[in-house]
Design an enzyme around this catalytic site. Sequence first.
Site, PDB file in Angstrom:
ATOM      1  N   CYS A 132      17.374  15.177  52.300  1.00  0.00           N
ATOM      2  CA  CYS A 132      18.605  15.956  52.262  1.00  0.00           C
ATOM      3  C   CYS A 132      18.650  17.096  53.277  1.00  0.00           C
ATOM      4  CB  CYS A 132      18.793  16.500  50.853  1.00  0.00           C
ATOM      5  SG  CYS A 132      18.635  15.215  49.583  1.00  0.00           S
ATOM      6  N   HIS A 192      24.553  20.561  51.527  1.00  0.00           N
ATOM      7  CA  HIS A 192      24.212  19.207  51.084  1.00  0.00           C
ATOM      8  C   HIS A 192      24.902  18.881  49.773  1.00  0.00           C
ATOM      9  CE1 HIS A 192      22.129  15.772  49.555  1.00  0.00           C
ATOM     10  NE2 HIS A 192      21.459  16.473  48.655  1.00  0.00           N
ATOM     11  N   ASN A 229      25.958  11.007  46.317  1.00  0.00           N
ATOM     12  CA  ASN A 229      24.948  11.704  47.111  1.00  0.00           C
ATOM     13  C   ASN A 229      24.321  10.696  48.070  1.00  0.00           C
ATOM     14  OD1 ASN A 229      22.560  12.864  48.078  1.00  0.00           O
ATOM     15  ND2 ASN A 229      22.091  13.910  46.164  1.00  0.00           N
TER      16      ASN A 229
END
Length: 365
Positions: free
Chosen positions: A115, A257, A287
Amino acid sequence: MKYASIGPISVYLPELVEDNEMLAKQFPRWDMELIGKKTGIYARHIAGPNECASDLGVAAAELLFAEHGIDRRTIDFLLLCTQTPDYPLPTTACLMQDRLGLPTSIGALDFNLGCSGFVYGLALAEGLIRAGSAERVLLITAETYSKYIHPTDRSLRTIFGDGAAATLIEASDEPSLGSFVYGTDGRRAGTLIVSDGGARRPESAVQPTKRKRWPSRLFMDGPELVKFTLDVVPSMIDQVLAGGGLTRADIDLYLVHQATAFLLDHLRARLDLDEELLPSDLDYCGNTVSSTLPILMRDLRAAGRIRPGTRSLLIGFGVGLSWAACAWTESWVPTRPTAVATTPRRASAERSSDGREKTDGKAGR
């Protein structure tokens, strides 16, 4: 001296879509209404059995070349950020160089980050350009985390989606990226980990921090990751601002993020920011790990919320544990019109044989 500038971004999302309605029918005991509200995620694109990170990355790059009229022969360097490479070796970026028809004179490498990977990729591209080693860097982020997740894993299957983004980083006479800040804490590697599949034998492998509740290869300690994020992000923002001689009043957007809505809400509360300043953009794709930031940037550009002169902070954090941030001033001026597409959960879609929605992945959204 030349500086790195973020150019156009294109996104490829796989054709198959798992929406919350589908999961609710498959698992009636899963409260998908509550899960949707908590995660902010209502659909995820999932790679097919024979679709790997390189396939998604190549598709994103081909979209970039086609949508923005980029001559692939002008690419000097290929950077691929992925934690789901096609093979342990050779380097997936080398395979992609061949598939994309890029010159054999370019450099190409993979780097394994999650990430925080997009910000690290920007830093690598900035270094190559400032050193005079490249003028046009193709940064690709591509993940297929779904291959690590068991179908019955409610905690992970409802969060992670597959996808790829291709970003062109170009040499510029004016700086637009700066004040990079990094962080690493390998002591907490077991917080988010796939502990099998590498060269290390199971008996000596790093173990998950808690007992695994699900049979997925991927383990994630969600509460610990929330705590970690709320600990490191505020101080990281202060460091970026101090390093760039900036104050909060100078920042138009905090681009973070896109983990889950739950985490983003807690960050907004901790930082005293509203959703206009710290936007979310994960309802239609979930995600996507290293691709959440470029997807967010692409969509905000298309919506007219990022324009030349817009000053943002780019903030990534997660698996590693690893974190990174930088300041970014938009300098790219599109030469072709960009439209805002509708999300799959609002668009009509046909169903595949396994009940998943099928959309045109080439559209990116």
